[in-house]
Design a protein around this motif. Structure first.
Motif, PDB file in Angstrom:
ATOM      1  N   LEU A 233       0.820  -1.213   0.000  1.00 14.33           N
ATOM      2  CA  LEU A 233       0.000   0.000   0.000  1.00 14.33           C
ATOM      3  C   LEU A 233       0.852   1.259   0.000  1.00 14.33           C
ATOM      4  N   ASN A 234       2.035   1.221   0.627  1.00 14.52           N
ATOM      5  CA  ASN A 234       2.873   2.410   0.705  1.00 14.52           C
ATOM      6  C   ASN A 234       3.771   2.593  -0.514  1.00 14.52           C
ATOM      7  N   TRP A 235       4.218   1.506  -1.113  1.00 13.87           N
ATOM      8  CA  TRP A 235       5.177   1.604  -2.212  1.00 13.87           C
ATOM      9  C   TRP A 235       4.548   1.511  -3.596  1.00 13.87           C
ATOM     10  N   ALA A 236       3.478   0.735  -3.699  1.00 12.45           N
ATOM     11  CA  ALA A 236       2.991   0.391  -5.034  1.00 12.45           C
ATOM     12  C   ALA A 236       2.629   1.623  -5.854  1.00 12.45           C
ATOM     13  N   GLY A 237       1.880   2.558  -5.273  1.00 15.89           N
ATOM     14  CA  GLY A 237       1.396   3.691  -6.053  1.00 15.89           C
ATOM     15  C   GLY A 237       2.497   4.590  -6.561  1.00 15.89           C
ATOM     16  N   ASP A 238       3.443   4.968  -5.704  1.00 13.89           N
ATOM     17  CA  ASP A 238       4.451   5.952  -6.071  1.00 13.89           C
ATOM     18  C   ASP A 238       5.718   5.323  -6.648  1.00 13.89           C
ATOM     19  N   ALA A 239       6.203   4.284  -5.980  1.00  6.90           N
ATOM     20  CA  ALA A 239       7.520   3.771  -6.332  1.00  6.90           C
ATOM     21  C   ALA A 239       7.486   2.757  -7.473  1.00  6.90           C
ATOM     22  N   TYR A 240       6.495   1.872  -7.489  1.00  3.67           N
ATOM     23  CA  TYR A 240       6.530   0.765  -8.437  1.00  3.67           C
ATOM     24  C   TYR A 240       5.318   0.688  -9.361  1.00  3.67           C
ATOM     25  N   ALA A 428      -2.318   3.880   5.226  1.00  3.32           N
ATOM     26  CA  ALA A 428      -1.572   3.682   3.985  1.00  3.32           C
ATOM     27  C   ALA A 428      -2.455   3.880   2.754  1.00  3.32           C
ATOM     28  N   ALA A 429      -3.649   3.286   2.777  1.00  3.06           N
ATOM     29  CA  ALA A 429      -4.538   3.375   1.615  1.00  3.06           C
ATOM     30  C   ALA A 429      -5.034   4.801   1.398  1.00  3.06           C
ATOM     31  N   LEU A 430      -5.463   5.464   2.469  1.00  2.00           N
ATOM     32  CA  LEU A 430      -5.929   6.840   2.326  1.00  2.00           C
ATOM     33  C   LEU A 430      -4.777   7.779   1.980  1.00  2.00           C
ATOM     34  N   GLY A 431      -3.567   7.449   2.461  1.00  2.00           N
ATOM     35  CA  GLY A 431      -2.404   8.221   2.057  1.00  2.00           C
ATOM     36  C   GLY A 431      -2.133   8.090   0.564  1.00  2.00           C
ATOM     37  N   ALA A 432      -2.332   6.873   0.035  1.00  2.00           N
ATOM     38  CA  ALA A 432      -2.164   6.676  -1.406  1.00  2.00           C
ATOM     39  C   ALA A 432      -3.220   7.454  -2.186  1.00  2.00           C
ATOM     40  N   VAL A 433      -4.462   7.436  -1.690  1.00  2.00           N
ATOM     41  CA  VAL A 433      -5.524   8.214  -2.338  1.00  2.00           C
ATOM     42  C   VAL A 433      -5.187   9.695  -2.311  1.00  2.00           C
ATOM     43  N   LEU A 434      -4.740  10.177  -1.131  1.00  2.00           N
ATOM     44  CA  LEU A 434      -4.391  11.587  -0.994  1.00  2.00           C
ATOM     45  C   LEU A 434      -3.276  11.979  -1.960  1.00  2.00           C
ATOM     46  N   GLY A 435      -2.218  11.172  -2.019  1.00  2.00           N
ATOM     47  CA  GLY A 435      -1.109  11.493  -2.902  1.00  2.00           C
ATOM     48  C   GLY A 435      -1.504  11.501  -4.370  1.00  2.00           C
ATOM     49  N   THR A 436      -2.294  10.492  -4.768  1.00  2.00           N
ATOM     50  CA  THR A 436      -2.722  10.397  -6.161  1.00  2.00           C
ATOM     51  C   THR A 436      -3.627  11.557  -6.553  1.00  2.00           C
ATOM     52  N   ARG A 437      -4.596  11.855  -5.712  1.00  2.00           N
ATOM     53  CA  ARG A 437      -5.532  12.932  -6.030  1.00  2.00           C
ATOM     54  C   ARG A 437      -4.866  14.305  -5.934  1.00  2.00           C
ATOM     55  N   LEU A 438      -3.912  14.461  -5.010  1.00  2.00           N
ATOM     56  CA  LEU A 438      -3.204  15.732  -4.900  1.00  2.00           C
ATOM     57  C   LEU A 438      -2.389  15.997  -6.163  1.00  2.00           C
ATOM     58  N   SER A 439      -1.698  14.961  -6.651  1.00  2.00           N
ATOM     59  CA  SER A 439      -0.938  15.122  -7.891  1.00  2.00           C
ATOM     60  C   SER A 439      -1.855  15.485  -9.049  1.00  2.00           C
ATOM     61  N   HIS A 440      -3.035  14.865  -9.070  1.00  2.00           N
ATOM     62  CA  HIS A 440      -4.006  15.151 -10.127  1.00  2.00           C
ATOM     63  C   HIS A 440      -4.452  16.610 -10.083  1.00  2.00           C
ATOM     64  N   TYR A 441      -4.851  17.077  -8.901  1.00  2.00           N
ATOM     65  CA  TYR A 441      -5.347  18.454  -8.786  1.00  2.00           C
ATOM     66  C   TYR A 441      -4.240  19.481  -9.023  1.00  2.00           C
ATOM     67  N   LEU A 442      -3.028  19.194  -8.511  1.00  2.00           N
ATOM     68  CA  LEU A 442      -1.917  20.115  -8.744  1.00  2.00           C
ATOM     69  C   LEU A 442      -1.532  20.155 -10.213  1.00  2.00           C
ATOM     70  N   ALA A 486     -13.111   8.166   0.353  1.00  2.00           N
ATOM     71  CA  ALA A 486     -12.670   6.798   0.065  1.00  2.00           C
ATOM     72  C   ALA A 486     -12.931   5.864   1.240  1.00  2.00           C
ATOM     73  N   ALA A 487     -13.041   6.408   2.462  1.00  2.00           N
ATOM     74  CA  ALA A 487     -13.306   5.571   3.637  1.00  2.00           C
ATOM     75  C   ALA A 487     -14.786   5.258   3.801  1.00  2.00           C
ATOM     76  N   VAL A 488     -15.643   5.952   3.084  1.00  2.00           N
ATOM     77  CA  VAL A 488     -17.089   5.788   3.264  1.00  2.00           C
ATOM     78  C   VAL A 488     -17.557   4.359   2.998  1.00  2.00           C
ATOM     79  N   PRO A 489     -17.155   3.690   1.894  1.00  2.00           N
ATOM     80  CA  PRO A 489     -17.626   2.312   1.673  1.00  2.00           C
ATOM     81  C   PRO A 489     -17.285   1.358   2.811  1.00  2.00           C
ATOM     82  N   LEU A 490     -16.119   1.567   3.444  1.00  2.00           N
ATOM     83  CA  LEU A 490     -15.737   0.685   4.563  1.00  2.00           C
ATOM     84  C   LEU A 490     -16.659   0.886   5.754  1.00  2.00           C
ATOM     85  N   VAL A 491     -17.057   2.135   6.009  1.00  2.00           N
ATOM     86  CA  VAL A 491     -17.936   2.405   7.143  1.00  2.00           C
ATOM     87  C   VAL A 491     -19.361   1.937   6.841  1.00  2.00           C
TER      88      VAL A 491
END
Length: 542
Positions: A233-240, A428-442, A486-491
């Motif tokens: 969850l921490n490496w897949a999105g950004d590093a690999y 980790a998962a919400l951090g990946a969502v945050l990073g991906t969406r932040l890059s998109h908006y920026l 992104a956390a809503v479906p889990l709740v």
């Protein structure tokens, strides 16, 4: 040797025969020792979150924020079942003090960190000790207080969380703005030493000696499975990339190790998590519910301070103050639900209500923008805290009440484990969502290269000229809102799961000749109405 334990029938609490509880006065003495240790872990969770943006700005960038949290959650989650099992075998006090000692050492090393790698490594060491603090303390509660009367004492632990949750953000902000963020770790040293002294004097518990063995294979497999999943969850999105060879190897390793863990536990003489317990529907539902709520809980605790300091421009101290409505919600609802459980003997309604409130709060928090007034956000986070307050202890009470006393430690640590596992995966998962969406908006609003600079330093964001600053703040607000969404479906799933939680009569106790509360055998399967009538709560002695 296969596991010979039998699952508990969900229609009645296990027999209390042969188990002796402590008197009210004895319980209060034990509680002093427990509260001292729990204050360490509770304070750490709230004090670090406020200082995180400044820490990662100094040592290496906001892109490492989730790792500072995940490293602690990774080790504390992975070792929690092992702490519970070892405390079952060697006694609660000794193991509780060892956990405190490891936590103190990890805290000192964190304060001495010179780069992000060192901080992440030492947070992992700190997490090894932290994993035992909550699990063992909650196990002791199950040992000495009957479930029906546990709500009477829930207010004491609510006070620990309340004090730490208010003091933590304020201390985190004060240290960060004043002597420096390293003191958020150094403050654990005097508190930890005091906890060791207090537990030596106050935590007097009988130790039942018996033959035992440690399930080292199971411990290794579960640590490996959790580590592989969180690294994915921490490496897949950004590093690999999510589907690269390395990413698929990590997720595959987690799956294989998890399956191997189940097979190993079925054959272990002293399994870390007896698989037979999953035949108990209350145990299974409680653990699944804790995992799902933990996913959302840690996401809110981590990313709300990030919103306040980045988008709102709050100082760390003001950011801590801004989290107080969350604290008030957790504390008030935890105390109220505990008292009502003692009065009525009913617990199912509280996880249902709590999940519903967390769901509403996440939907509201996902709508925040740079222009949202604080009073609205304060209402949103109060609702969020109230939902957490209704769920955190009630599930633990339900699970402890449904298992035999020999499994009290491992059952309690399992609930803590699944909640922390959910939190670690959520961070980790919400951090990946945050990073991906932040890059998109920026990428939509800034020229190439501008987004990377803005992502890495909170102070640099506040110093940007217009209109770049407004663009970056809007991107952060939208990305954090997407993370909450992104956390809503889990709740939603947690809410559905809570509806299947069975409700059985809570254990009760009668006063014995020496003043100790002795479990009443033979009445655990009584109908709820009869149970309530016989064990009307007694509030004398407070």
């Amino acid at each position: 040797m296969s596991d010979q334990r039998t699952a508990v029938s969900p229609s009645a609490a296990p027999s209390d025969e042969g188990h002796t509880y402590l008197s009210h006065q004895q319980i209060l003495v034990v509680m002093v020792g427990l509260m001292a240790g729990m204050l360490l872990a509770a304070l750490d969770q709230s004090i670090v979150g406020t200082a995180l943006p400044r820490i990662v700005s100094d040592l290496g960038g906001l892109d490492h924020l989730s790792w500072v949290v995940t490293a602690y959650l990774l080790t504390s989650t992975a070792v929690t079942p092992l702490w519970g099992k070892i405390s079952d075998l060697y006694g609660r006090r000794l193991i509780f003090q060892i956990a405190i000692g490891i936590f103190i050492i990890g805290s000192a090393l964190c304060g001495l960190s010179q780069n992000m790698f060192q901080l992440i490594l030492f947070r992992a060491i700190q997490g090894i000790g932290g994993g035992g603090l909550f699990a063992i303390a909650l196990s002791v509660i199950g040992d000495v207080i009957p479930a029906r009367e546990r709500g009477r004492y829930q207010g004491y632990f609510g006070a620990v969380f309340g004090v730490s949750s208010v003091a933590g953000p304020l201390l985190g902000g004060w240290f960060t703005d004043g002597p420096g963020w390293r003191w958020i770790f150094y403050i654990n040293l005097p508190i930890g030493i005091a906890a060791l002294v207090i537990t030596s004097l106050a935590l007097k518990l009988p130790v039942v000696r018996r033959e035992h063995s440690i399930d080292y294979l199971g411990a290794t497999l579960i640590v490996g499975a959790v580590t592989s999943l969180l690294l994915y969850l921490n490496w897949a999105g950004d590093a690999y990339g999510w589907t690269s060879g390395m990413a698929l190897m990590l997720i595959g390793s987690s799956l294989v190790l998890s399956i191997a863990f189940v097979f190993a536990e079925r054959r272990a003489r002293e399994p870390i998590i007896p698989m037979a317990l999953f035949g108990n529907s209350i145990f299974s539902i409680g653990n699944l519910f804790g995992f799902l709520v933990g996913f959302a809980m840690f996401g809110g605790i981590i990313y709300l301070p990030l919103y306040f300091q980045t988008v709102g421009g709050f100082s760390p101290t003001r950011s801590g103050l801004a989290m107080i409505p969350t604290v008030v919600g957790i504390f008030s609802m935890s105390v109220i639900s505990g008292l009502l459980i003692t009065r009525t003997g009913r617990y199912k309604i509280y996880p249902v209500m709590g999940a519903l409130l967390v769901l509403i709060a996440l939907l509201l928090m996902s709508s925040i923008t740079p222009e949202t007034p604080y009073w609205q956000i304060g209402v949103f986070v109060y609702i969020f805290g109230s939902g957490l307050g209704l769920t955190m202890q009630t599930i633990t009470v339900a699970v402890q009440n449904s298992v035999a006393f020999r499994d009290m430690g491992v059952a309690t640590s399992s609930v803590t484990f699944t909640r922390q596992l959910g939190g670690a995966i959520g961070a980790a998962a919400l951090g990946a969502v945050l990073g991906t969406r932040l890059s998109h908006y920026l990428g939509e609003g800034l020229p190439a290269g501008g987004g990377e600079m803005a992502t890495n330093n909170v102070e640099a964001i506040q110093a940007l000229p217009e209109p770049e600053k407004s663009t970056v703040l809007a991107a952060y607000a939208d990305a954090i809102g997407d993370a909450f969404l992104a956390a809503v479906p889990l709740v939603v799933l947690a809410l559905a799961v809570s509806l299947f939680l069975k409700e059985i009569p809570l254990r009760k106790a009668a006063t014995g000749p020496e003043g100790a509360a002795t479990a009443k055998p033979g009445n655990t399967a009584a109908p709820a109405a009869e149970s309530s009538e016989r064990s009307a709560p007694v509030f004398s002695g407070h």
